[in-house]
Design a protein around this motif. Structure first.
Motif, short mmCIF file in Angstrom:
data_model
loop_
_atom_site.label_atom_id
_atom_site.label_comp_id
_atom_site.label_asym_id
_atom_site.label_seq_id
_atom_site.Cartn_x
_atom_site.Cartn_y
_atom_site.Cartn_z
N ALA A 46 0.84 -1.20 0.00
CA ALA A 46 0.00 0.00 0.00
C ALA A 46 0.88 1.25 0.00
CB ALA A 46 -0.89 -0.01 1.24
N GLN B 173 -2.94 5.23 0.45
CA GLN B 173 -3.79 4.08 0.77
C GLN B 173 -3.69 3.72 2.26
OE1 GLN B 173 -2.03 1.60 -2.28
NE2 GLN B 173 -3.99 1.43 -3.36
N TRP C 56 -5.85 6.34 4.04
CA TRP C 56 -7.29 6.25 3.80
C TRP C 56 -7.88 4.92 4.28
CZ3 TRP C 56 -10.69 9.70 3.48
CH2 TRP C 56 -11.95 9.46 2.94
N GLN C 57 -7.13 3.82 4.01
CA GLN C 57 -7.70 2.50 4.33
C GLN C 57 -7.43 2.06 5.77
OE1 GLN C 57 -9.56 0.95 2.19
NE2 GLN C 57 -9.15 2.22 0.39
#
Lengths: 305, 456
Positions: free
Chosen positions: A210, A214, A217-218
């Motif tokens: 990632a 990412q 956000w994730q």
């Protein structure tokens, strides 16, 4: 024998602990009921009456929903409602986004530097709102304010701008002050939330390839959702209830009237108006409904997320 | 466990007691404490006072020096020494004074005495039945001595008198004479009569604007503070009126007022400023930024901006001259200021009688001179129990000179019904005009609102 007596002792102990627990709860409960629940009920009841300061008794005469139907055609109230929504719609996302951005930038800094930043952003929160507002008022002043002085000095304007007296600018000036006094707490909360994000999850995501966006956000964003929800709800309620800034700076003029200020004005200034308490309380009920709906929506969206 | 229980009970009791204290049983004699509260009974001369004959609470707005503790304490101490009645004074500000009084009325905790003008005492609190009718305090001699307009303003349409007038003045405007001279605008002033015509005013503003290239006067409209100035300016320019002579309808939508607003809006030297109230305007004028102030009276002339930097002088030492509002024929109709005492009916006859004693002592006795001088305004009557009040300011040149404006006192229309709502409509209307709304339509709409509130 021991097995039989233990539950009996346990229940007695439990009861005693319950009683002492409730007694500890009692002081807060008394205040909560006395200063939150009862006034709320009075507000709802009087919103259905023509209560005013001149008649005997607290509740006046029952008038049904007429206060609410009158509100729907009250131009001043509708303008105040529009202004209130503008404040909420602009300030809530900007406060959250800015706090998140600042927190992301500073949370990895070393202790003293991080503390310094926390202090800087939290200072307007702990400083008295009146003091902060007075300073802003000086800066915005039409005749002697520093903003006009600087803007004229660098040649951006020829004539002074009446920041707080011109409806083109006044509401935005209020929002700017509200913004500066609102970001402190979210920044502190976000810094704390970012520091508590599970590092193993971040490392696992990075191992899985990632990128930093990412990961944020994730992984981080998902773990910060309870904090975000709290910030959203608190900022929304504070924005809906914007009062002190209006009272101190514009008195609701120049297109800055808000529902909270209009409630105050109707209840305590327009005392000659028939049923002014009831009418003001009807506004309060409408405001509470909007706050409740928006908060519920935020909870629902956060839950789905 | 016992300790926990005990602690819980103690905490609960403490909180319940605190709550009870907050909600509080009321002692009618005690207004909410305030840093500025002082008691007339706390005097160094206490041992020499007569035996206590009771106590009174007085709430006063800042009417001249009746808003200054040291001045008021001197006169209430003298009253206490004379009568044995002690006086607790609370000082109200115009910004939130009405809120405090309304809250006190709602909580049935109103003071015994209140000092303000008929727009509050007669039109509002008296009209709603909170004040005692003072008719029995006026005999024929009193009625002949008291200024007729003041007496009329203090009398409700139902015949009750809800205010005993103490002082009166005429509200006016002021100009920065040095600035006028610098711009060559002083030629439009009649400094002998302190009056000027509408044409003179327009020419003077034009000359000032040409010279300073910035607004020189402000139609302030942030709120109701000092709104008597903007009303008088608009009404006088072309002879408009604010309300009917019978005080039953607002008339500020007449053609003369619309013409005046159009004239003011068209002048680059006049700003419609929604960031200023009367007090703010005085400050900006005092700083020398604005060259004229529409919120002025003798108290300001004696002590501009209450800054104690010299009578009739700006912060820079420029000369301030008071002027009547510009009118077509040069004869303005000035807004009057009338202030006196009212008594809240708290149901205690003994306290009401003490309050009447206080009013009699202040407004109709040999002590009236001191009470009037404390206010820094003019006496509302010619004589009080044989004491001539007409020459009490003979030793003060500024006060003497200011009396030239008193014959221009116009109708005291502040007693028109629905006054509080009408004021809100007035300054909101000015804001809309300032923002560029159609003047005739805006004026008509807001005047209609004021009349609707009046009817309601």
């Amino acid at each position: 024998m021991a097995k039989q007596s233990h539950p009996t002792m346990s229940r007695a102990l439990q009861r005693r602990e319950n009683i002492s627990g409730y007694l500890f709860l009692l002081p807060s409960l008394v205040f909560f009921i006395g200063f939150v629940v009862i006034p709320m009920l009075i507000c709802i009841i009087t919103s259905l009456t023509d209560a005013n300061m001149h008649d005997q008794g607290m509740f006046g005469s029952f008038v049904g929903l007429s206060n609410f139907t009158k509100l729907m055609s009250d131009g001043t109230f509708l303008e105040a409602l529009k202004n209130t929504f503008i404040i909420v719609i602009v300030s809530v996302p900007t406060v959250c986004a800015f706090s998140l951005w600042v927190s992301s930038a500073i949370y990895k800094l070393s202790g003293p530097v991080l503390s310094a930043f926390r202090c800087i952003f939290y200072l307007p929160v702990v400083t008295g709102s009146v003091a902060v507002t007075v300073v802003w008022k000086w800066m915005y002043d039409n005749y002697t304010g520093i903003f006009n002085h600087v803007l004229k000095g660098v040649g951006l304007i020829d004539q002074n701008i009446n920041w707080l007296g011109d409806s083109k600018y006044a509401l935005w000036c209020i929002i700017l002050i509200l913004f500066t006094t609102s970001v402190g707490q979210p920044i502190v909360l976000y810094v704390s939330a970012l520091g508590n994000v599970d590092q193993t999850l971040i490392e696992a995501a990075e191992v899985d390839g990632a990128n930093s966006f990412q990961v944020f956000w994730q992984v981080k964003w998902a773990q910060m959702m309870p904090t975000t929800l709290y910030i959203l709800v608190i900022t929304t309620i504070n924005s809906f209830q914007c009062f002190a800034l209006i009272q101190l700076l514009t008195k609701g003029g120049a297109g800055t009237n808000t529902v909270m200020y209009h409630i105050y004005w109707t209840a305590f200034k327009l005392t000659e108006q028939a049923g002014h308490f009831g009418y003001a309380n009807a506004m309060g009920v409408v405001l509470a409904i909007f706050i409740g709906l928006l908060s519920a929506l935020q909870f629902k969206l956060a839950k789905e997320k | 466990m016992k300790m926990k229980k005990l602690l819980a009970i103690v905490l609960a009791m403490a909180m319940v007691m605190a709550l009870a204290a907050c909600g509080g049983g009321k002692d009618d004699s005690q207004p909410p404490a305030d840093d500025q509260t002082q008691s007339g009974s706390q005097t160094p001369e206490a041992p020499e006072e007569p035996a206590s004959a009771g106590e009174l609470t007085l709430w006063t707005y800042p009417i001249g020096n009746w808003g200054k503790e040291e001045e008021v304490k001197a006169i209430t101490d003298a009253f206490t020494a004379d009568t044995g009645i002690s006086v607790k004074v609370e000082y109200l500000a115009y910004a939130d004074g009405d809120d405090k009084v309304n809250s006190a009325i709602t909580a049935k905790n109103a003071p015994d005495l209140i000092m303000e003008g008929p727009e509050r005492l007669v039109t509002n609190w008296g009209d709603k039945g909170y004040l005692v009718d003072l008719s029995d305090m006026f005999d024929d001699t009193d009625k002949s001595e008291i200024n007729e307009a003041a007496m009329a303003a203090c009398t409700h349409s139902n015949g009750s008198v809800y205010e005993y007038p103490l002082v009166i003045t005429a509200h006016c405007m002021a100009i920065n004479l040095d600035a006028f001279k610098e711009a060559g605008a002083d030629v439009y002033l009649n400094l002998d009569t302190h009056t000027w015509t509408t044409t003179d005013f327009i020419n003077a503003v034009e000359a000032l604007y040409d010279h300073y290239q910035a607004p020189v006067g402000a139609v302030y409209c942030k709120g109701q503070g000092g709104d008597q100035g903007t009303r008088a300016l608009v009404n006088n320019l072309y002879g408009g009126t604010f309300a009917t002579a019978s005080h039953d309808q607002y008339t500020w939508d007449d053609d003369e007022n619309i013409k005046a607003l159009e004239q003011l809006k068209s002048m680059p030297g006049i700003a419609f400023d929604a960031s200023l109230e009367g007090g703010d305007e005085i400050k900006v004028f005092y700083q020398g930024i604005l060259k004229m102030a529409f919120c002025w009276n003798i108290a300001q002339q004696l002590n501009p901006n209450q800054a104690d930097t010299g009578a009739g002088l700006t912060a820079n030492g420029e000369e301030i001259v008071f002027m009547g509002f510009p009118a077509q024929g040069g004869s303005p109709a000035l807004q009057g200021g009338i202030w006196g005492f009212g008594i809240f009916d708290n149901g205690d006859q003994a306290r009401i009688e003490n309050a009447k004693t206080f009013i009699k002592w202040m407004c109709d006795s040999e002590h009236t001179v001191d009470a009037v001088k404390t206010a820094n305004y003019f006496a509302a009557r010619s004589a009080a129990e044989g004491t001539d009040l007409s020459g009490i300011w003979a030793d003060n040149d500024i006060m003497n000179e200011y009396q030239i404006l008193m014959p221009y006192l116009g109708d005291y229309y502040q007693v028109t019904k629905g006054w509080a709502g009408a004021r809100t409509e007035w300054w909101t209307m000015l804001q809309k005009v300032g923002e560029g709304a159609d003047i005739a339509e805006t004026v008509a709409a807001y005047a209609a609102n004021a009349n609707a509130a009046d009817a309601g």
